[in-house]
Design an enzyme around this catalytic site. Sequence first.
Site, PDB file in Angstrom:
ATOM      1  N   SER A  68      54.792 115.346 -64.794  1.00 34.04           N
ATOM      2  CA  SER A  68      55.124 114.144 -64.028  1.00 34.04           C
ATOM      3  C   SER A  68      56.381 113.443 -64.541  1.00 34.04           C
ATOM      4  O   SER A  68      57.450 114.027 -64.550  1.00 34.04           O
ATOM      5  CB  SER A  68      53.906 113.232 -64.058  1.00 34.04           C
ATOM      6  OG  SER A  68      54.095 112.111 -63.269  1.00 34.04           O
ATOM      7  N   ASP A 284      57.226 114.556 -60.348  1.00 36.78           N
ATOM      8  CA  ASP A 284      56.459 115.480 -59.495  1.00 36.78           C
ATOM      9  C   ASP A 284      56.193 114.868 -58.116  1.00 36.78           C
ATOM     10  O   ASP A 284      55.378 115.375 -57.348  1.00 36.78           O
ATOM     11  CB  ASP A 284      55.157 115.931 -60.168  1.00 36.78           C
ATOM     12  CG  ASP A 284      54.209 114.795 -60.465  1.00 36.78           C
ATOM     13  OD1 ASP A 284      54.662 113.632 -60.524  1.00 36.78           O
ATOM     14  OD2 ASP A 284      53.010 115.054 -60.643  1.00 36.78           O
ATOM     15  N   ASP A 286      54.699 112.144 -56.982  1.00 36.61           N
ATOM     16  CA  ASP A 286      53.453 111.524 -56.527  1.00 36.61           C
ATOM     17  C   ASP A 286      53.464 110.005 -56.732  1.00 36.61           C
ATOM     18  O   ASP A 286      52.464 109.335 -56.516  1.00 36.61           O
ATOM     19  CB  ASP A 286      52.208 112.166 -57.177  1.00 36.61           C
ATOM     20  CG  ASP A 286      52.139 111.957 -58.671  1.00 36.61           C
ATOM     21  OD1 ASP A 286      53.114 111.438 -59.257  1.00 36.61           O
ATOM     22  OD2 ASP A 286      51.104 112.321 -59.262  1.00 36.61           O
ATOM     23  N   GLU A 375      47.982 101.886 -57.398  1.00 33.89           N
ATOM     24  CA  GLU A 375      48.190 101.326 -58.719  1.00 33.89           C
ATOM     25  C   GLU A 375      49.535 100.619 -58.670  1.00 33.89           C
ATOM     26  O   GLU A 375      50.435 101.034 -57.924  1.00 33.89           O
ATOM     27  CB  GLU A 375      48.241 102.432 -59.779  1.00 33.89           C
ATOM     28  CG  GLU A 375      46.880 103.001 -60.099  1.00 33.89           C
ATOM     29  CD  GLU A 375      46.885 103.880 -61.344  1.00 33.89           C
ATOM     30  OE1 GLU A 375      46.055 103.636 -62.222  1.00 33.89           O
ATOM     31  OE2 GLU A 375      47.714 104.799 -61.438  1.00 33.89           O
ATOM     32  N   ALA A 376      49.690  99.572 -59.503  1.00 37.33           N
ATOM     33  CA  ALA A 376      50.959  98.839 -59.509  1.00 37.33           C
ATOM     34  C   ALA A 376      52.125  99.780 -59.782  1.00 37.33           C
ATOM     35  O   ALA A 376      53.229  99.597 -59.281  1.00 37.33           O
ATOM     36  CB  ALA A 376      50.911  97.728 -60.549  1.00 37.33           C
ATOM     37  N   ARG A 503      43.298  96.914 -73.105  1.00 37.07           N
ATOM     38  CA  ARG A 503      42.568  98.179 -72.983  1.00 37.07           C
ATOM     39  C   ARG A 503      43.270  99.259 -73.803  1.00 37.07           C
ATOM     40  O   ARG A 503      44.479  99.169 -74.047  1.00 37.07           O
ATOM     41  CB  ARG A 503      42.458  98.628 -71.511  1.00 37.07           C
ATOM     42  CG  ARG A 503      43.784  98.810 -70.808  1.00 37.07           C
ATOM     43  CD  ARG A 503      43.614  99.344 -69.397  1.00 37.07           C
ATOM     44  NE  ARG A 503      43.481 100.784 -69.377  1.00 37.07           N
ATOM     45  CZ  ARG A 503      44.505 101.643 -69.397  1.00 37.07           C
ATOM     46  NH1 ARG A 503      45.754 101.202 -69.468  1.00 37.07           N
ATOM     47  NH2 ARG A 503      44.292 102.939 -69.360  1.00 37.07           N
ATOM     48  N   THR A 507      46.725 107.593 -72.332  1.00 36.48           N
ATOM     49  CA  THR A 507      47.778 108.601 -72.460  1.00 36.48           C
ATOM     50  C   THR A 507      48.590 108.478 -73.748  1.00 36.48           C
ATOM     51  O   THR A 507      49.338 109.376 -74.082  1.00 36.48           O
ATOM     52  CB  THR A 507      48.766 108.511 -71.274  1.00 36.48           C
ATOM     53  OG1 THR A 507      49.376 107.216 -71.318  1.00 36.48           O
ATOM     54  CG2 THR A 507      48.081 108.706 -69.946  1.00 36.48           C
ATOM     55  N   ARG A 512      47.016  98.597 -74.890  1.00 40.77           N
ATOM     56  CA  ARG A 512      47.917  97.887 -73.989  1.00 40.77           C
ATOM     57  C   ARG A 512      47.430  96.458 -73.758  1.00 40.77           C
ATOM     58  O   ARG A 512      46.231  96.214 -73.654  1.00 40.77           O
ATOM     59  CB  ARG A 512      48.005  98.582 -72.632  1.00 40.77           C
ATOM     60  CG  ARG A 512      48.652  99.944 -72.718  1.00 40.77           C
ATOM     61  CD  ARG A 512      49.108 100.423 -71.339  1.00 40.77           C
ATOM     62  NE  ARG A 512      49.356 101.858 -71.338  1.00 40.77           N
ATOM     63  CZ  ARG A 512      50.449 102.430 -71.838  1.00 40.77           C
ATOM     64  NH1 ARG A 512      51.409 101.693 -72.373  1.00 40.77           N
ATOM     65  NH2 ARG A 512      50.583 103.733 -71.810  1.00 40.77           N
TER      66      ARG A 512
END
Length: 547
Positions: A68, A284, A286, A375-376, A503, A507, A512
């Site tokens: 990605s 990629d 998306d 998602e933002a 949270r 990845t 964060r």
Amino acid sequence: MANSSYRTVYAFAREMHPKTVKEDILYGTAGFRAKASTLGYVMYRMGLLAVLRARYKRAAIGVMITASHNPEPDNGVKLVDPMGEMLEQSWEKWATKFANVGDDQLEETINEIIKEYDIPMTDRVEIVVGKDTRPSSPSLSKSVMDGVLALSGKPVDYGIVTTPQLHYFVACKNTKRVYGEPTEEGYYAKLTGAFKKLRGETYTNGKYRNRLLYDGANGVGAKKIKYFQELLGNRLKIEMFNDAIIGSGKLNHLCGADHVKSQQKFPTGVPVESGVRCCSVDGDADRLIYYYMEENNFHLMDGDRMATLIASYLKEVLEKTGIELDLGLVQTAYANGASTDYIAKKLRVPVACVSTGVKHLHHKALDYDIGVYFEANGHGTVVFSKNAKDKLKETANDSSVAGERRTAAETLLNLIDLINETVGDAISDMLLIETILHAKGWDIQEWERAYTDLPNRLMKVTVEDRTVITTTDAERRCVTPESLQPEIDALVAKYKRGRSFVRASGTEDIVRVYAEASTREEADQLAVEVAKKVHELAGGTGNPPEI
Ligand code: 16G
Ligand code: MG
């Protein structure tokens, strides 16, 4: 067939794809991702697992090779389930196990999964393989196919494609082509056909101009947009930038959707023209982000903006059909509070919040007849229930229904064809946004006027062990360390329109922190105060965070 011998699997592994890395890796929210040079054996094993999954589901399964928005030397792999969805969560642990066992344990692990799921090992299943433009992708794709062949599956190589194209091919194959033709041509024909029907022969409308600057992130999104340029011609003048040759090292470098969103900056390579609509896709294709420059100010139109625009338009058209369907919108805690307020109070569309990761959003969106999720960061799409599709078709075909209602139903049916329901698709989302702006006669400034984002700030905190942070309520509240949430509550209470949550990243090895408040200074201040608390109470390493 349990306890059969799969000697070739071991032989192949030992000779051609030996496990070279000792450390375990985890199949995370976006599959496996690592330095490409370490991934050969992982690919081989995902080829094996894909065949097992395909036999179990009695359907074609997809394997996409991509990392990605990561830098060019990285790569990754994810499996795609029969209807084009992400791999079912309960199989992620098998992916992790397959990746981590020793070469000599592969046979045993295969027998274990066959036994657990009673997998018939005779079907000659198809495994649909696609890859992005990374220089490492061809050899990794070959490793996947070796895995497929080792278990007598049939690899179907689609070559270089976007992630959403691969999801589409899998869905087409498993729906007996109801979803579309499982070819690249079929994909382009479906999307451009719907676009042409929706936009008609008027190329501009009101403030809408049919010119768009497009940043291809030097990746597959640049290669594939050319087909749309050709097929759409002057209907949509897509001016493409960042199309470096494969292997240039420029993939995602200072450009692409992730760069633009996280740096809040114009990408390199795209000319700055005041007030002109621009968009970026990721490596990629998306994820999608829109933006523009005006008087040296950068304006970002992220996933929240796309979600609200799409939901408001679908609601408008749905009302005209006179059909009762429930429309809902799904966000994560990262959605700007102003967007959530706008959706709930102005648009009066029910809004749900779920944990980060596309699979959670997609799953929740299926609860509605029309489920919009974003998602933002710009990943999202719309899903339609069978009930919605049936009712729309019924109305569109019923000559006793008033013309206006039938036209609206036809519009929605065409919108369904324009949308890639299997997964967020940057190019399909772009065509959808362009269609809506065209229909409304809006320029990008008008779109932005819907609401004003609350200033927000993201921070990272490094801690000894990020798993000490656990959360509940779609990651909006922290459960452990126990003393942390009361501290966050006390800090948030000091700020007007304050909101903050923490949270553990899925990845990266960090925690964060997100904060928003009514002014830039307050959002920054709140973020740093919360980050300091995390550092103090969750075993922070290094220096305490600063703005
Ligand atoms: C992955 C997810 C993305 C999510 C991001 C969060 C997919 C396909 N991708 O990239 O949806 O926003 O992780 O990263 O699910 P984080 O856990 O590091 O914040
Ligand atoms: Mg991506």
